[in-house]
Design a protein around this motif. Structure first.
Motif, PDB file in Angstrom:
ATOM      1  N   MET A   1       0.861  -1.202   0.074  1.00  0.00           N
ATOM      2  CA  MET A   1      -0.013  -0.002   0.185  1.00  0.00           C
ATOM      3  C   MET A   1       0.853   1.257   0.090  1.00  0.00           C
ATOM      4  SD  MET A   1      -3.001   1.132   2.926  1.00  0.00           S
ATOM      5  CE  MET A   1      -4.281   0.313   2.074  1.00  0.00           C
ATOM      6  N   SER A   2       0.436   2.298  -0.852  1.00  0.00           N
ATOM      7  CA  SER A   2       1.372   3.413  -0.917  1.00  0.00           C
ATOM      8  C   SER A   2       0.675   4.302   0.366  1.00  0.00           C
ATOM      9  CB  SER A   2       0.826   4.051  -2.156  1.00  0.00           C
ATOM     10  OG  SER A   2      -0.484   4.743  -1.756  1.00  0.00           O
ATOM     11  N   ILE A   3       1.817   5.051   0.921  1.00  0.00           N
ATOM     12  CA  ILE A   3       1.356   6.122   1.948  1.00  0.00           C
ATOM     13  C   ILE A   3       0.150   6.794   1.656  1.00  0.00           C
ATOM     14  CG2 ILE A   3       2.380   8.045   3.245  1.00  0.00           C
ATOM     15  CD1 ILE A   3       4.163   5.193   3.564  1.00  0.00           C
ATOM     16  N   ARG A   4      -0.138   7.491   0.439  1.00  0.00           N
ATOM     17  CA  ARG A   4      -1.167   8.101  -0.048  1.00  0.00           C
ATOM     18  C   ARG A   4      -2.426   7.238   0.320  1.00  0.00           C
ATOM     19  NH1 ARG A   4      -2.339  12.442  -2.981  1.00  0.00           N
ATOM     20  NH2 ARG A   4      -0.017  12.970  -3.513  1.00  0.00           N
ATOM     21  N   ALA A   5      -2.487   6.029  -0.107  1.00  0.00           N
ATOM     22  CA  ALA A   5      -3.400   5.187  -0.004  1.00  0.00           C
ATOM     23  C   ALA A   5      -3.717   5.083   1.768  1.00  0.00           C
ATOM     24  CB  ALA A   5      -3.277   3.842  -0.535  1.00  0.00           C
ATOM     25  N   TRP A   6      -2.651   4.796   2.345  1.00  0.00           N
ATOM     26  CA  TRP A   6      -2.947   4.349   3.904  1.00  0.00           C
ATOM     27  C   TRP A   6      -3.486   5.638   4.364  1.00  0.00           C
ATOM     28  CZ3 TRP A   6      -3.745   2.013   8.017  1.00  0.00           C
ATOM     29  CH2 TRP A   6      -3.242   2.601   9.033  1.00  0.00           C
ATOM     30  N   MET A   7      -3.163   6.882   4.095  1.00  0.00           N
ATOM     31  CA  MET A   7      -3.496   8.134   4.626  1.00  0.00           C
ATOM     32  C   MET A   7      -5.108   8.318   4.394  1.00  0.00           C
ATOM     33  SD  MET A   7      -1.294   9.131   6.514  1.00  0.00           S
ATOM     34  CE  MET A   7      -1.920  10.926   7.079  1.00  0.00           C
ATOM     35  N   ASP A   8      -5.497   7.589   3.173  1.00  0.00           N
ATOM     36  CA  ASP A   8      -7.096   7.732   2.895  1.00  0.00           C
ATOM     37  C   ASP A   8      -7.829   6.429   3.196  1.00  0.00           C
ATOM     38  OD1 ASP A   8      -9.188   9.056   1.872  1.00  0.00           O
ATOM     39  OD2 ASP A   8      -9.058   7.940   0.021  1.00  0.00           O
ATOM     40  N   SER A   9      -7.004   5.557   4.078  1.00  0.00           N
ATOM     41  CA  SER A   9      -7.741   4.228   4.201  1.00  0.00           C
ATOM     42  C   SER A   9      -8.597   4.307   5.157  1.00  0.00           C
ATOM     43  CB  SER A   9      -6.652   3.251   4.826  1.00  0.00           C
ATOM     44  OG  SER A   9      -6.209   3.788   6.063  1.00  0.00           O
ATOM     45  N   GLU A  10      -9.493   3.189   5.328  1.00  0.00           N
ATOM     46  CA  GLU A  10     -10.682   3.031   6.330  1.00  0.00           C
ATOM     47  C   GLU A  10     -10.063   3.467   7.704  1.00  0.00           C
ATOM     48  OE1 GLU A  10     -14.128   2.822   8.513  1.00  0.00           O
ATOM     49  OE2 GLU A  10     -13.926   3.541   6.253  1.00  0.00           O
ATOM     50  N   PRO A  11      -9.083   2.790   8.143  1.00  0.00           N
ATOM     51  CA  PRO A  11      -8.595   2.978   9.644  1.00  0.00           C
ATOM     52  C   PRO A  11      -8.140   4.324   9.684  1.00  0.00           C
ATOM     53  CG  PRO A  11      -7.711   0.744   8.515  1.00  0.00           C
ATOM     54  CD  PRO A  11      -8.257   1.594   7.445  1.00  0.00           C
ATOM     55  N   MET A  12      -7.498   4.917   8.819  1.00  0.00           N
ATOM     56  CA  MET A  12      -7.026   6.434   9.081  1.00  0.00           C
ATOM     57  C   MET A  12      -8.171   7.323   9.283  1.00  0.00           C
ATOM     58  SD  MET A  12      -3.877   6.697   9.923  1.00  0.00           S
ATOM     59  CE  MET A  12      -3.647   8.291   9.641  1.00  0.00           C
ATOM     60  N   ARG A  13      -9.279   6.958   8.187  1.00  0.00           N
ATOM     61  CA  ARG A  13     -10.454   7.979   8.268  1.00  0.00           C
ATOM     62  C   ARG A  13     -11.325   7.901   9.709  1.00  0.00           C
ATOM     63  NH1 ARG A  13     -13.400   6.085   4.057  1.00  0.00           N
ATOM     64  NH2 ARG A  13     -12.144   5.007   3.410  1.00  0.00           N
ATOM     65  N   ARG A  14     -11.370   6.463   9.887  1.00  0.00           N
ATOM     66  CA  ARG A  14     -12.023   6.144  11.301  1.00  0.00           C
ATOM     67  C   ARG A  14     -11.337   6.881  12.453  1.00  0.00           C
ATOM     68  NH1 ARG A  14     -12.430   1.005  10.752  1.00  0.00           N
ATOM     69  NH2 ARG A  14     -10.415   0.532  11.871  1.00  0.00           N
TER      70      ARG A  14
END
Length: 127
Positions: free
Chosen positions: A49-62
């Motif tokens: 996973m890219s850092i950009r995708a991580w920052m917009d991932s469900e766990p981060m949004r939560r």
């Protein structure tokens, strides 16, 4: 504008990143546990996973959404414990980097923080 609870809010989910020894991702070195079940460690891993995708991932949004709540967040328990026995925690230091003074003038400093637009966008858009 609603102002978050000064005893809960932390800017770390917007600005920080933690990569565990096995490549799994988090947002803070103080996390008492990961934001997702261990079984999802391969998904949330720098290998996949890219850092950009991580920052917009469900766990981060939560995690960002939980920063606007009024209940202590389980993965932030180390900071809460630190705050109960000392004057300053990692959460306080992180907030201060965004010119948010958790221990004094929290409400005023939150409203003038350079990150205010990001925080409010997250609040309005489920993290």
């Amino acid at each position: 504008m609603l102002v978050p609870n000064k005893n809960i809010f932390c800017v770390s989910p917007w600005y920080e990143l933690h990569i565990y020894w096995d490549g799994t991702l988090g947002f803070c070195c103080q996390e008492s546990h990961k934001l997702y079940p261990e079984s999802q460690g391969e998904i949330y891993n720098v290998k996949n996973m890219s850092i950009r995708a991580w920052m917009d991932s469900e766990p981060m949004r939560r995690a960002r959404s939980q920063m606007f709540g009024n209940n202590h967040i389980s993965f932030c328990s180390k900071c809460y414990k630190e705050e109960s026995v000392s004057a300053i925690s990692r959460r306080h230091r992180s907030n201060q980097k965004s010119v948010i003074f958790t221990r004094s003038n929290f409400y005023e400093s939150y409203q003038q923080s350079p990150g205010l637009k990001k925080f409010e966008y997250s609040r309005a858009n489920s993290g």
